[in-house]
Write a protein that holds these residues in place. Structure first.
Motif, PDB file in Angstrom:
ATOM      1  N   GLN A   1      22.177  12.348 -13.694  1.00  0.00           N
ATOM      2  CA  GLN A   1      22.130  10.984 -14.217  1.00  0.00           C
ATOM      3  C   GLN A   1      21.292  10.084 -13.304  1.00  0.00           C
ATOM      4  O   GLN A   1      20.495   9.276 -13.776  1.00  0.00           O
ATOM      5  CB  GLN A   1      23.544  10.419 -14.371  1.00  0.00           C
ATOM      6  N   ARG A   2      21.454  10.231 -11.986  1.00  0.00           N
ATOM      7  CA  ARG A   2      20.649   9.426 -11.046  1.00  0.00           C
ATOM      8  C   ARG A   2      19.170   9.771 -11.169  1.00  0.00           C
ATOM      9  O   ARG A   2      18.319   8.878 -11.106  1.00  0.00           O
ATOM     10  CB  ARG A   2      21.137   9.649  -9.613  1.00  0.00           C
TER      11      ARG A   2
ATOM     12  N   MET B   1      18.078   1.289  -9.070  1.00  0.00           N
ATOM     13  CA  MET B   1      19.105   2.260  -8.688  1.00  0.00           C
ATOM     14  C   MET B   1      20.400   1.560  -8.277  1.00  0.00           C
ATOM     15  O   MET B   1      21.488   2.009  -8.639  1.00  0.00           O
ATOM     16  CB  MET B   1      18.607   3.167  -7.553  1.00  0.00           C
ATOM     17  N   ASP B   2      20.292   0.472  -7.528  1.00  0.00           N
ATOM     18  CA  ASP B   2      21.482  -0.295  -7.139  1.00  0.00           C
ATOM     19  C   ASP B   2      22.201  -0.830  -8.368  1.00  0.00           C
ATOM     20  O   ASP B   2      23.423  -0.766  -8.464  1.00  0.00           O
ATOM     21  CB  ASP B   2      21.110  -1.452  -6.207  1.00  0.00           C
TER      22      ASP B   2
ATOM     23  N   ALA C   1      26.005  -0.596  -7.073  1.00  0.00           N
ATOM     24  CA  ALA C   1      26.012  -0.891  -5.641  1.00  0.00           C
ATOM     25  C   ALA C   1      25.418  -2.273  -5.412  1.00  0.00           C
ATOM     26  O   ALA C   1      24.580  -2.741  -6.175  1.00  0.00           O
ATOM     27  CB  ALA C   1      25.202   0.150  -4.873  1.00  0.00           C
TER      28      ALA C   1
ATOM     29  N   GLU D   1      26.391  13.843 -12.002  1.00  0.00           N
ATOM     30  CA  GLU D   1      26.046  12.554 -11.392  1.00  0.00           C
ATOM     31  C   GLU D   1      24.617  12.579 -10.855  1.00  0.00           C
ATOM     32  O   GLU D   1      23.863  11.619 -11.011  1.00  0.00           O
ATOM     33  CB  GLU D   1      27.042  12.250 -10.270  1.00  0.00           C
ATOM     34  N   HIS D   2      24.239  13.680 -10.233  1.00  0.00           N
ATOM     35  CA  HIS D   2      22.875  13.808  -9.705  1.00  0.00           C
ATOM     36  C   HIS D   2      21.855  13.761 -10.842  1.00  0.00           C
ATOM     37  O   HIS D   2      20.832  13.083 -10.736  1.00  0.00           O
ATOM     38  CB  HIS D   2      22.733  15.112  -8.913  1.00  0.00           C
TER      39      HIS D   2
ATOM     40  N   ALA E   1      22.053   0.313 -11.440  1.00  0.00           N
ATOM     41  CA  ALA E   1      22.582   1.408 -12.245  1.00  0.00           C
ATOM     42  C   ALA E   1      23.861   2.001 -11.648  1.00  0.00           C
ATOM     43  O   ALA E   1      24.758   2.415 -12.374  1.00  0.00           O
ATOM     44  CB  ALA E   1      21.544   2.506 -12.411  1.00  0.00           C
ATOM     45  N   THR E   2      23.931   2.047 -10.338  1.00  0.00           N
ATOM     46  CA  THR E   2      25.109   2.638  -9.690  1.00  0.00           C
ATOM     47  C   THR E   2      26.173   1.602  -9.375  1.00  0.00           C
ATOM     48  O   THR E   2      27.238   1.954  -8.894  1.00  0.00           O
ATOM     49  CB  THR E   2      24.711   3.361  -8.386  1.00  0.00           C
TER      50      THR E   2
END
Length: 173
Positions: free
Chosen positions: A97-98, A156-157, A162, A94-95, A159-160
């Motif tokens: 991928q981020r 980032m929001d 959120a 996961e890290h 993609a995740t």
């Protein structure tokens, strides 16, 4: 050759009750009984056993004591002894991928904005040093930094999955 197992069958309930009373965990009594019968049967093939029932009680006691010793060793070890502070494989993936998403978002910034962001957040240069080096005003550097942060946070929001962070109106530019 005698069939000691046939001799012990009528005494199994009494032997099971004995094991259940002697062992701290009565739920293990059936397992210990089976191990006892197996040990008696194996030993009877090697040597003649004069009193299979008495021998079975002795074997059961030995197995109970061995189980108690094993349980004590396991109690002393506990889960904390096997704890590991390293992340698990899913967290590492996961890290990674981020990081890949962030790097792609960083490359998506305009060259000037990306340069300013990298100088400030990765090279740890002051805003004034960046402005002087690039021949820009301090306010322009601040605006590029704010916009870069907003764009990166949005990517980032998204993609995740959120929800985008709510920012006061004066912070949006």
């Amino acid at each position: 050759m005698r069939d000691v197992l046939a001799e012990l069958r009528p005494h199994e309930p009494k032997l099971l009750s004995y094991i259940g009373r002697r062992h701290r965990d009565p739920s293990r009594a059936e397992d210990i009984l089976q191990e006892t019968l197996l040990a008696v049967m194996q030993q009877s093939r090697k040597h003649q056993i004069d009193s299979p029932l008495a021998y079975a009680y002795r074997v059961a006691d030995s197995l109970i004591y061995a189980q108690v010793r094993k349980d004590r060793r396991e109690e002393r070890l506990g889960d904390a002894d096997y704890g590991c502070d390293l992340p698990i494989a899913d967290e590492i993936l996961e890290h990674k991928q981020r990081v890949a998403i962030f790097e792609a978002a960083l490359l998506g910034l305009s060259p000037v904005r990306r340069d300013i962001f990298i100088r400030r957040h990765m090279d740890d240069q002051s805003r004034q040093d960046i402005a002087d080096a690039l021949g820009m005003s301090l306010e322009s550097v601040k605006k590029h930094l704010v916009r870069a942060m907003a764009e990166l946070a949005g990517v980032m929001d998204q993609a995740t999955g959120a929800a985008p962070e709510r920012r006061p109106l004066h912070a949006r530019q």
